[in-house]
Design a protein around this motif. Sequence first.
Motif, PDB file in Angstrom:
ATOM      1  N   ASP A   1      16.007  58.329  26.602  1.00 28.62           N
ATOM      2  CA  ASP A   1      15.434  59.360  25.739  1.00 28.62           C
ATOM      3  C   ASP A   1      15.712  58.984  24.289  1.00 28.62           C
ATOM      4  N   LYS A   2      15.045  59.672  23.404  1.00 24.14           N
ATOM      5  CA  LYS A   2      15.326  59.520  21.980  1.00 24.14           C
ATOM      6  C   LYS A   2      16.648  60.223  21.687  1.00 24.14           C
ATOM      7  N   ILE A   3      17.613  59.472  21.161  1.00 20.84           N
ATOM      8  CA  ILE A   3      18.911  60.070  20.838  1.00 20.84           C
ATOM      9  C   ILE A   3      19.336  59.650  19.438  1.00 20.84           C
ATOM     10  N   SER A   4      20.114  60.498  18.824  1.00 27.35           N
ATOM     11  CA  SER A   4      20.689  60.185  17.525  1.00 27.35           C
ATOM     12  C   SER A   4      21.969  59.387  17.751  1.00 27.35           C
TER      13      SER A   4
ATOM     14  N   ASP B   1      24.887  60.816  15.620  1.00 27.89           N
ATOM     15  CA  ASP B   1      25.563  61.980  16.210  1.00 27.89           C
ATOM     16  C   ASP B   1      26.444  61.578  17.389  1.00 27.89           C
ATOM     17  N   LEU B   2      25.950  60.663  18.209  1.00 26.76           N
ATOM     18  CA  LEU B   2      26.726  60.224  19.368  1.00 26.76           C
ATOM     19  C   LEU B   2      28.004  59.520  18.931  1.00 26.76           C
TER      20      LEU B   2
ATOM     21  N   GLU C   1      18.059  56.731  15.077  1.00 27.98           N
ATOM     22  CA  GLU C   1      17.616  57.191  16.383  1.00 27.98           C
ATOM     23  C   GLU C   1      17.209  55.983  17.210  1.00 27.98           C
TER      24      GLU C   1
ATOM     25  N   LYS D   1      16.268  54.639  21.500  1.00 23.68           N
ATOM     26  CA  LYS D   1      15.886  55.033  22.850  1.00 23.68           C
ATOM     27  C   LYS D   1      16.988  54.521  23.756  1.00 23.68           C
TER      28      LYS D   1
ATOM     29  N   ASP E   1      20.215  55.850  26.990  1.00 20.31           N
ATOM     30  CA  ASP E   1      20.802  56.813  27.914  1.00 20.31           C
ATOM     31  C   ASP E   1      22.083  57.325  27.266  1.00 20.31           C
ATOM     32  N   ARG E   2      22.077  58.568  26.858  1.00 16.76           N
ATOM     33  CA  ARG E   2      23.195  59.147  26.108  1.00 16.76           C
ATOM     34  C   ARG E   2      24.527  59.015  26.842  1.00 16.76           C
TER      35      ARG E   2
ATOM     36  N   LYS F   1      27.618  56.630  25.765  1.00 17.94           N
ATOM     37  CA  LYS F   1      28.932  57.229  25.507  1.00 17.94           C
ATOM     38  C   LYS F   1      30.010  56.470  26.284  1.00 17.94           C
TER      39      LYS F   1
ATOM     40  N   TYR G   1      14.082  53.481  18.095  1.00 19.13           N
ATOM     41  CA  TYR G   1      13.229  54.348  18.909  1.00 19.13           C
ATOM     42  C   TYR G   1      11.794  54.144  18.526  1.00 19.13           C
TER      43      TYR G   1
END
Length: 194
Positions: free
Chosen positions: A47-50, A53-54, A80, A82, A84-85, A89, A194
């Motif tokens: 997904d699109k993730i920051s 922020d992560l 940002e 693309k 898997d958050r 992590k 992304y």
Amino acid sequence: RRGKNLTEPQREALETAAGEADRTIQLLQDLLELARTDNGHIHFELDKISLTDLVLEVVDMAQQYSNRSIELDLGDWPVEIKGDRNRLKQVLLNLIDNAVKYSDPDTVITLKLDKESDRVCLQVCDRGEGIPLAHQARIFERFYRVDDARARSTGGTGLGLSIVKTLIEGMGGRVTVVSKLGEGSTFTISLPWY
């Protein structure tokens, strides 16, 4: 159940057993993750993730867990990607944990975020022992350890960096290391925008 009635040797024996049980559970989880990958059953929720922020979230978690000073150089732009958050992590926690384990407690760990034309680079830098050049090409192999005695003292299984590489490559990225003995190591994750 009888925690208040235990003798000191009994308490120490139970702590040792609990530590070994935790180590065995971690090893089994790592092996399961790699087995899923080998069989093509690993699933990525891309997904699109920051990434900014992560990184902030993971660094906050790592500082609470390790009491280490972690410096951030995240630039002035939101990043940002693309990916898997949860898997990303896991990767970041693993790399920060390694930096904590293999550097002196009074040294700073640094995370830097940079951009290239079509990729984002995130570096985890420590000022620890460093990795001998002869070992750098092999540290992403399963069960490979630079020093077995040191790995036993830190609780490593020799699977963490192999999992890091597998997860990053599964998200279309790559991971590399540059290290100098006595100066520290820099692990660089490169992922597409992304």
